[in-house]
Design an enzyme around this catalytic site. Structure first.
Site, mmCIF file in Angstrom:
data_model
loop_
_atom_site.group_PDB
_atom_site.id
_atom_site.type_symbol
_atom_site.label_atom_id
_atom_site.label_comp_id
_atom_site.label_asym_id
_atom_site.label_seq_id
_atom_site.Cartn_x
_atom_site.Cartn_y
_atom_site.Cartn_z
ATOM 1 N N SER A 28 0.821 -1.216 0.000
ATOM 2 C CA SER A 28 0.000 0.000 0.000
ATOM 3 C C SER A 28 0.853 1.263 0.000
ATOM 4 O O SER A 28 0.333 2.357 0.187
ATOM 5 C CB SER A 28 -0.911 0.004 1.233
ATOM 6 O OG SER A 28 -0.141 -0.212 2.400
ATOM 7 N N THR A 78 -1.612 3.778 4.260
ATOM 8 C CA THR A 78 -0.586 4.806 4.219
ATOM 9 C C THR A 78 0.396 4.679 5.374
ATOM 10 O O THR A 78 -0.014 4.415 6.506
ATOM 11 C CB THR A 78 -1.270 6.181 4.361
ATOM 12 O OG1 THR A 78 -2.313 6.252 3.414
ATOM 13 C CG2 THR A 78 -0.300 7.312 4.189
ATOM 14 N N THR A 96 1.839 6.923 0.106
ATOM 15 C CA THR A 96 0.946 5.790 -0.127
ATOM 16 C C THR A 96 0.756 5.520 -1.612
ATOM 17 O O THR A 96 0.942 6.413 -2.445
ATOM 18 C CB THR A 96 -0.438 6.070 0.508
ATOM 19 O OG1 THR A 96 -1.235 4.897 0.452
ATOM 20 C CG2 THR A 96 -1.171 7.186 -0.205
ATOM 21 N N ARG A 116 -7.649 8.755 -9.259
ATOM 22 C CA ARG A 116 -8.080 9.058 -7.891
ATOM 23 C C ARG A 116 -6.886 9.455 -7.015
ATOM 24 O O ARG A 116 -5.840 8.830 -7.039
ATOM 25 C CB ARG A 116 -8.776 7.829 -7.303
ATOM 26 C CG ARG A 116 -9.267 8.007 -5.860
ATOM 27 C CD ARG A 116 -8.295 7.486 -4.848
ATOM 28 N NE ARG A 116 -8.840 7.501 -3.489
ATOM 29 C CZ ARG A 116 -8.118 7.275 -2.395
ATOM 30 N NH1 ARG A 116 -6.836 6.986 -2.495
ATOM 31 N NH2 ARG A 116 -8.654 7.323 -1.205
ATOM 32 N N THR A 152 -4.522 7.982 8.389
ATOM 33 C CA THR A 152 -4.445 6.808 7.528
ATOM 34 C C THR A 152 -5.848 6.234 7.395
ATOM 35 O O THR A 152 -6.724 6.513 8.204
ATOM 36 C CB THR A 152 -3.471 5.765 8.119
ATOM 37 O OG1 THR A 152 -3.397 4.637 7.256
ATOM 38 C CG2 THR A 152 -3.902 5.301 9.493
ATOM 39 N N GLY A 153 -6.063 5.441 6.369
ATOM 40 C CA GLY A 153 -7.392 4.877 6.168
ATOM 41 C C GLY A 153 -8.085 5.521 4.985
ATOM 42 O O GLY A 153 -7.431 6.042 4.074
HETATM 43 N N1 GLY Z 1 -5.259 7.167 3.094
HETATM 44 C C1 GLY Z 1 -4.817 6.791 1.840
HETATM 45 C C2 GLY Z 1 -5.778 6.950 0.765
HETATM 46 O O1 GLY Z 1 -6.973 7.020 0.987
HETATM 47 O O2 GLY Z 1 -5.350 7.001 -0.375
#
Ligand code: GLY
Length: 287
Positions: A46, A147, A165, A175, A198-199
């Site tokens: 990731s 991330t 990330t 995106r 993160t998330g």
């Molecule tokens: N937190 C990383 C993302 O949504 O790309």
């Protein structure tokens, strides 16, 4: 001195960062080189090289960095740069801009002597091909993957933060998440503290999560209280919050830290003069 970062892959990254601040290096160098370690690890799917691609099979990376004084740099939708965090730092230090994206960011990298590299590993390509058979979108992030964000304070008391990330696996092409967005995925204010997220990036962007945590600290909340308040704010604002994970980390200028998530399972790595450890964050509620 202290370093805090997200997830279990934060532990080896923290060790790299710690070697720098323990030898009186800067927090900025520490966070850059700490997360570079993660970017280079193909087993981390990731972040950086080895990160899972978007739905069209292309790896696109996002990163940002910020120092004690509010200087910041960011890159997003970068396809071919192994260390976007270093590119983000170059944007901060060698341009008049804050953010470069896509081909322009890659061209800037070349002008800086940073070579383009193909980032899709065989393993990531195999996983993408398997995913393509079903095309189910896996909402981030019940597992231990997302991330890497790192916040650090060096021996002079200066703060810095970094975030990098490959974003949500199988995302739409083009995106961009919260991680390269100053104030969403990362924010540092040397008079108050620093925070990172993160998330599920979309949810963090909707509430300027990292900036909000720093502002909560400015208004008297501890780092831990500020992370909790931000998670509650997110849950109040976004009714679908039980369907995804978001985690926050924070560090104030006195070296106090906090970590909190929406769901069970968020881990953070902590490094202090006492050593390095992986910790389970407290969380809002089990879905
Ligand atoms: N937190 C990383 C993302 O949504 O790309």
């Amino acid at each position: 001195m202290i370093a805090i970062s997200t997830w279990n892959f934060g532990l080896p990254a923290n060790k790299v960062a710690w070697e720098i601040i323990a030898q009186n290096g800067t927090a900025l160098d520490a966070v850059e080189h700490g997360v570079r370690h993660c970017e280079a690890d193909p087993e981390v799917r990731s972040v950086g090289y080895g990160g899972l691609p978007d739905k069209s099979g292309i790896v696109t990376l996002d990163a940002c960095i910020m120092d004690h004084y509010g200087n910041c740099g960011s890159v997003a939708y970068v396809k071919d740069i192994k260390h976007p965090i270093t590119l983000a730092r170059r944007v901060m230090e060698r341009t008049n801009h804050v953010m470069l994206v896509g081909e322009g960011a890659s061209q800037f990298a070349e002008s800086q002597g940073i070579n383009r590299e193909f980032l899709l590993t065989d393993d990531a390509r195999t996983r993408w091909k398997q995913w393509k058979k079903k095309q189910e979108f896996s909402e981030i992030n019940w597992e231990n993957h997302d991330t890497i964000c790192m916040l650090a304070m060096d021996s002079t008391g200066l703060l810095a933060g970094a975030s990098t990330t490959s974003g949500i696996a199988w995302k739409m092409h083009g995106r961009v998440g919260d991680s390269p967005i100053i104030g969403a995925g990362l924010y540092v204010d040397g008079s108050v503290g620093a925070a990172a997220a993160t998330g599920r990036g979309e949810s963090v962007m909707k509430m300027c999560g990292s900036f909000l945590i720093v502002e909560y600290m400015r208004n008297g909340a501890t780092a831990q209280q500020a992370c909790i308040m931000a998670a509650k704010r997110l849950a109040q604002q976004q009714k679908d919050w039980s369907e995804y994970q978001v985690g926050f980390i924070a560090l104030d200028i006195h070296g106090n830290y906090g970590a909190f998530s929406l769901k069970d399972g968020f881990q953070y790595a902590l490094s202090t003069p006492e050593g390095h450890k992986l910790c389970d964050a407290q969380y809002l509620e089990t879905p």
